[in-house]
Design an enzyme around this catalytic site. Structure first.
Site, PDB file in Angstrom:
ATOM      1  CD  GLU A 163      -2.915  -0.831   2.453  1.00  0.00           C
ATOM      2  OE1 GLU A 163      -2.868  -0.125   3.112  1.00  0.00           O
ATOM      3  OE2 GLU A 163      -3.936  -1.685   2.519  1.00  0.00           O
ATOM      4  CD  GLU A 373      -3.648  -5.772   4.425  1.00  0.00           C
ATOM      5  OE1 GLU A 373      -4.310  -4.954   4.689  1.00  0.00           O
ATOM      6  OE2 GLU A 373      -2.532  -5.468   4.349  1.00  0.00           O
TER       7      GLU A 373
HETATM    8  C1  BGP Z   1      -4.222  -1.951   5.759  1.00  0.00           C
HETATM    9  C2  BGP Z   1      -2.774  -2.314   6.131  1.00  0.00           C
HETATM   10  C3  BGP Z   1      -2.954  -3.366   7.238  1.00  0.00           C
HETATM   11  C4  BGP Z   1      -3.979  -3.233   8.230  1.00  0.00           C
HETATM   12  C5  BGP Z   1      -5.454  -2.985   7.368  1.00  0.00           C
HETATM   13  C6  BGP Z   1      -6.355  -2.578   8.497  1.00  0.00           C
HETATM   14  O1  BGP Z   1      -4.132  -0.624   5.008  1.00  0.00           O
HETATM   15  O2  BGP Z   1      -2.156  -2.934   5.098  1.00  0.00           O
HETATM   16  O3  BGP Z   1      -1.700  -3.207   7.758  1.00  0.00           O
HETATM   17  O4  BGP Z   1      -3.574  -2.384   9.355  1.00  0.00           O
HETATM   18  O5  BGP Z   1      -5.266  -1.756   6.674  1.00  0.00           O
HETATM   19  O6  BGP Z   1      -6.424  -1.090   8.968  1.00  0.00           O
HETATM   20  P1  BGP Z   1      -6.523  -0.364  10.370  1.00  0.00           P
HETATM   21  O7  BGP Z   1      -5.687  -1.267  11.420  1.00  0.00           O
HETATM   22  O8  BGP Z   1      -6.297   0.729  10.189  1.00  0.00           O
HETATM   23  O9  BGP Z   1      -8.080  -0.877  10.453  1.00  0.00           O
END
Ligand code: BGP
Length: 468
Positions: A163, A373
């Site tokens: 990302e 993800e």
């Molecule tokens: C993505 C990242 C992850 C994870 C996820 C959820 O952007 O790659 O590392 O953290 O988001 O985000 P959050 O923890 O802010 O809900």
């Protein structure tokens, strides 16, 4: 229909969010080790110093993943375990840890899917200018090469960066992530470009090593849609799709940035530095990208901002909730009455997911994709001692159904990684926002417990998603 035999059912994590042991076995400090300790930066000052102690408990965690039937585990390498200091010396103990982790996965037949960079930059590089500094490109290449040499005999799936839009935007525009700089478009675009160059060089390096695995990059998939019927909202969505999607996908898949964006950056005098050689490099790397990794959580519903924009974001907006203002103050995301939202204000939209995938196919052709993800951040209900994360089951079920539909419709999707395998640290939301199939009890010595979703995913994998 069942999912194809070679489709990987996986789950993911990232080093800073799970490992802990932030200063053990010779590990150096990352920008996140330092940033999270500055007052007010994270929720209640939570840090990843201990995280969920995956560093010490990985055997127990992998065993649980195996019991769930997981076919692939996506995790990231912590750069400062491998190169702790600014002296170019490799820390053998850092390599040992990942060798053990990889071997543990393989002993259960779990395919390791490795991210090289999931946001934890060595602090010594951050101090030299981080991703705005060209020296970081060379340092990354050296780090990648050491990982390929050390693990490449067993790791056949590599993701260079996770990302880029998020760590650069939050690092240089909203200031919510390290280095905590606000409103600096010059640095924001220079950092993105340096990451794109690093990616291209790493892909070429990997291919030159002839390890016969696959390599790609993970981008956010967040297609923008006009929030209403107004022409101005349609314009906002088009602008957002140029700057938030095409600007990141084009350099990887077409070898150049969209002209629309370059013209605007030049006009606004925030154009980044790009040499002929770098331009050539981006082009040269295109055919060697084996896949694109996509992280999908939500689409964007946008409107054009009229008049002065308020760029002072609330925590919810700066961590992905609605109300985000674009980097240039031109558009913003809004909440719609007829949509579903999570507790953190993220829209739940399997339809947006499908359209996003279809748009990618239209714009870039038949590329190989992995969902690297996707998942639901929630405060899981505990009922009589059981973690009844039914909303998560519903969320993943709906999104996996989209994956199935997309495959049936000819989209080249080869795997799905739920975020996350185990409860972990949410960068800015502490441990409150849970994502895992495996619960971690912070009141009780970080004890692991299987959630309802654990048994559900186990069943999905065993039946290859037949019932979805
Ligand atoms: C993505 C990242 C992850 C994870 C996820 C959820 O952007 O790659 O590392 O953290 O988001 O985000 P959050 O923890 O802010 O809900």
């Amino acid at each position: 229909m069942r999912f194809p035999k070679d489709f990987l059912f996986g789950a993911a994590s990232a080093a800073y969010q799970v490992e802990g042991a932030f200063d053990e076995d010779g590990k150096g400090l990352s920008n996140w080790d330092v940033f999270s300790k500055i007052e007010g930066k994270t929720l209640n000052g939570t840090t990843g110093d201990v995280a969920v102690d995956h560093y010490h408990r990985f055997k127990e965690d992998i065993k649980l993943m195996a019991e769930m039937g997981l076919e692939s585990y996506r995790f990231s390498v912590s750069w400062t375990r491998i190169f702790p200091h600014n002296d170019g010396k490799v820390n053998q103990k850092g390599l040992d840890f990942y060798n053990q982790l990889i071997d543990e996965c393989l002993s259960y037949g779990i395919v390791p899917f490795v991210t090289l960079y999931h946001w934890d930059l060595p602090q010594y590089l951050e101090e030299q200018g981080g991703w705005c500094h060209k020296g970081t490109i060379d340092a990354f290449l050296r780090y990648a090469e050491v990982c390929f040499q050390a693990f490449g005999d067993r790791v056949k799936h590599w993701i260079t960066f996770n990302e880029t839009i998020v760590f650069t935007r939050l690092g240089y525009m909203t200031g919510a992530h390290p280095p905590g700089i606000r409103q600096c478009q010059e640095k924001f675009f220079q950092a993105i470009h340096n990451v794109m160059v690093s990616h291209a060089k790493t892909v070429l390096l990997y291919k030159a090593l002839k390890q016969y695995g696959e390599i790609g990059i993970t981008h956010v998939l967040a297609p923008a849609f006009p929030a209403d019927e107004r022409e101005s909202s349609k314009k906002a969505a088009a602008h957002a799709n140029y700057f938030e999607t095409a600007f990141f996908y084009d350099p990887v898949l077409k070898g150049e940035y969209p002209q629309y964006c370059l013209d605007i950056l030049k006009e606004r005098k925030v154009m980044f530095e790009i040499t002929e050689e770098e331009q050539e490099l981006l082009r040269k790397a295109v055919p060697f990208n084996d896949f694109m990794g996509l992280n999908y959580y939500q689409p964007k519903r946008v409107i054009l901002i009229e008049g002065e924009s308020d760029t002072d974001l609330s925590r919810a907006a700066s961590t992905g909730g609605v109300g985000q203002v674009s980097f240039d103050g031109v558009y913003q995301t809004v909440k719609l009455d007829d949509r579903r939202y999570t507790k953190w204000g993220w829209e739940v939209s399997p339809e947006g997911f499908l359209s996003g995938l279809q748009q990618l196919k239209e714009n870039y052709g038949d590329i190989k994709l992995y969902i690297t993800e996707n998942g639901l951040g929630d405060v899981d209900p505990v009922i009589e001692g059981e973690i009844m994360d039914i909303p998560r089951i519903k969320y993943i079920e709906e999104h996996l159904a989209v994956v199935k539909k997309a495959i049936a419709g000819g989209i080249h999707l080869k795997g799905y990684f739920a975020w996350s395998a185990i409860d972990l640290l949410s960068w800015l939301n502490g441990y409150e926002k849970q994502y895992g199939f495996i619960y971690v009890d912070h009141e009780n010595n970080l004890e692991r417990k299987k959630k309802a979703s654990f048994y559900w995913y186990q069943q999905v994998i065993a039946s290859r998603g037949e019932a979805l």
